[in-house]
Design a protein around this motif. Structure first.
Motif, mmCIF file in Angstrom:
data_model
loop_
_atom_site.group_PDB
_atom_site.id
_atom_site.type_symbol
_atom_site.label_atom_id
_atom_site.label_comp_id
_atom_site.label_asym_id
_atom_site.label_seq_id
_atom_site.Cartn_x
_atom_site.Cartn_y
_atom_site.Cartn_z
ATOM 1 N N GLU A 155 -1.132 -6.153 7.351
ATOM 2 C CA GLU A 155 -0.721 -5.829 8.539
ATOM 3 C C GLU A 155 -1.562 -4.919 9.427
ATOM 4 O O GLU A 155 -1.498 -5.131 10.539
ATOM 5 N N GLY A 156 -2.261 -4.118 8.846
ATOM 6 C CA GLY A 156 -2.902 -3.107 9.404
ATOM 7 C C GLY A 156 -2.140 -2.111 10.560
ATOM 8 O O GLY A 156 -1.058 -1.874 10.265
ATOM 9 N N GLN A 157 -2.669 -1.836 11.599
ATOM 10 C CA GLN A 157 -2.375 -0.702 12.571
ATOM 11 C C GLN A 157 -1.206 -1.637 13.547
ATOM 12 O O GLN A 157 -1.250 -2.873 13.549
ATOM 13 N N TYR A 158 -0.272 -0.837 13.973
ATOM 14 C CA TYR A 158 0.550 -1.496 15.071
ATOM 15 C C TYR A 158 0.776 -0.427 16.215
ATOM 16 O O TYR A 158 0.344 0.881 16.149
ATOM 17 N N GLY A 214 0.536 -1.179 -0.098
ATOM 18 C CA GLY A 214 -0.015 0.027 -0.059
ATOM 19 C C GLY A 214 0.745 1.150 -0.040
ATOM 20 O O GLY A 214 1.993 1.095 -0.368
ATOM 21 N N ARG A 215 0.357 2.411 0.423
ATOM 22 C CA ARG A 215 0.953 3.456 0.641
ATOM 23 C C ARG A 215 2.188 3.613 1.359
ATOM 24 O O ARG A 215 2.036 2.855 2.529
ATOM 25 N N LYS A 216 3.265 4.103 1.513
ATOM 26 C CA LYS A 216 4.395 4.256 1.915
ATOM 27 C C LYS A 216 5.002 2.980 2.549
ATOM 28 O O LYS A 216 5.479 2.894 3.306
ATOM 29 N N LEU A 253 -5.594 -1.137 26.374
ATOM 30 C CA LEU A 253 -5.556 0.372 26.251
ATOM 31 C C LEU A 253 -4.792 1.115 25.003
ATOM 32 O O LEU A 253 -5.342 1.953 24.204
ATOM 33 N N HIS A 254 -3.633 0.383 24.982
ATOM 34 C CA HIS A 254 -2.655 0.933 23.855
ATOM 35 C C HIS A 254 -3.249 1.084 22.556
ATOM 36 O O HIS A 254 -3.247 1.668 21.918
ATOM 37 N N THR A 255 -3.870 -0.210 22.321
ATOM 38 C CA THR A 255 -4.557 -0.607 21.116
ATOM 39 C C THR A 255 -5.607 0.443 20.650
ATOM 40 O O THR A 255 -6.114 0.532 19.652
ATOM 41 N N ARG A 256 -6.264 0.626 21.752
ATOM 42 C CA ARG A 256 -7.453 1.651 21.639
ATOM 43 C C ARG A 256 -7.047 3.305 21.393
ATOM 44 O O ARG A 256 -7.909 4.068 21.154
ATOM 45 N N TYR A 257 -5.821 3.656 21.608
ATOM 46 C CA TYR A 257 -5.224 4.952 21.249
ATOM 47 C C TYR A 257 -5.334 5.037 19.771
ATOM 48 O O TYR A 257 -4.414 4.340 19.095
ATOM 49 N N ASN A 258 -5.890 6.162 19.285
ATOM 50 C CA ASN A 258 -5.759 6.281 17.798
ATOM 51 C C ASN A 258 -5.049 7.478 17.216
ATOM 52 O O ASN A 258 -5.293 7.925 16.100
ATOM 53 N N GLY A 259 -4.191 8.202 18.263
ATOM 54 C CA GLY A 259 -3.485 9.256 17.956
ATOM 55 C C GLY A 259 -4.253 10.423 18.292
ATOM 56 O O GLY A 259 -3.476 11.695 18.230
#
Length: 171
Positions: free
Chosen positions: A12-15, A4-6, A42-48
């Motif tokens: 793999e999706g998010q990490y 995909g991009r970059k 909780l960390h996986t719920r952080y979206n930036g």
């Protein structure tokens, strides 16, 4: 393999990146298994842009992590005590609102220009006896009691000769 991009692989999706300074810290290494699982959830719920508004109730934590509610509560308290997690807004059982959390390795999003507080850096884990862990204070040899002995010398459990015990043999 399609990219995909970059250069990211779409499958793999998010990490959730965790810095080595965190993973190698005494505070992280002192965490229990359930506490690590709760932190990662909780960390996986952080979206930036939602740190400080990460929702996780005890019931949901117990359900998702496969642990009891009491274990989930101990894990969240442990994360707070060791500086990895801050409760920003308590939940309300009757209002059906989950607790709101902030992880300290990311900046708080409610405050513009904020940086990560990294409270875990200033916390020292406790040893079994409640004192601060200091690896330099540990002796390298076997543990010995350096205190002077008090009382009489130890006696053997079984006397060496029947005369010493005051009993007769063959009675």
């Amino acid at each position: 393999m399609a990219r995909g991009r970059k250069g990211k692989r779409p499958e793999e999706g998010q990490y959730a990146p965790l810095p080595y300074a965190l993973l190698k810290s005494p505070a992280w290494r002192a965490l229990s298994g359930p506490a690590i699982k709760a932190f990662l959830e909780l960390h996986t719920r952080y979206n930036g842009c939602n740190n400080g508004r990460l929702f996780l109730s005890l019931n949901e934590a117990a359900d998702i992590l496969g642990i009891g509610k009491a274990t989930a509560q101990r894990a969240l308290v442990e994360l707070q005590d060791k500086g990895f997690l801050v409760l920003t807004k308590p939940g309300n059982w009757y209002g059906r609102q989950a607790n709101e959390w902030r992880i300290t390795i990311k900046p708080e999003d409610r405050k513009p220009q904020s940086t990560a507080s990294n409270d875990w850096r200033s916390r020292q884990p406790k040893t079994e006896h409640g004192s601060v862990a200091d690896p330099s204070a540990c002796p390298m040899g076997p543990l010995r009691n350096h205190l002077p002995r008090h009382g009489s010398a130890p006696e053997p459990v079984r006397p060496d000769s029947p005369a010493a015990s005051g009993s007769e043999v063959g009675r």
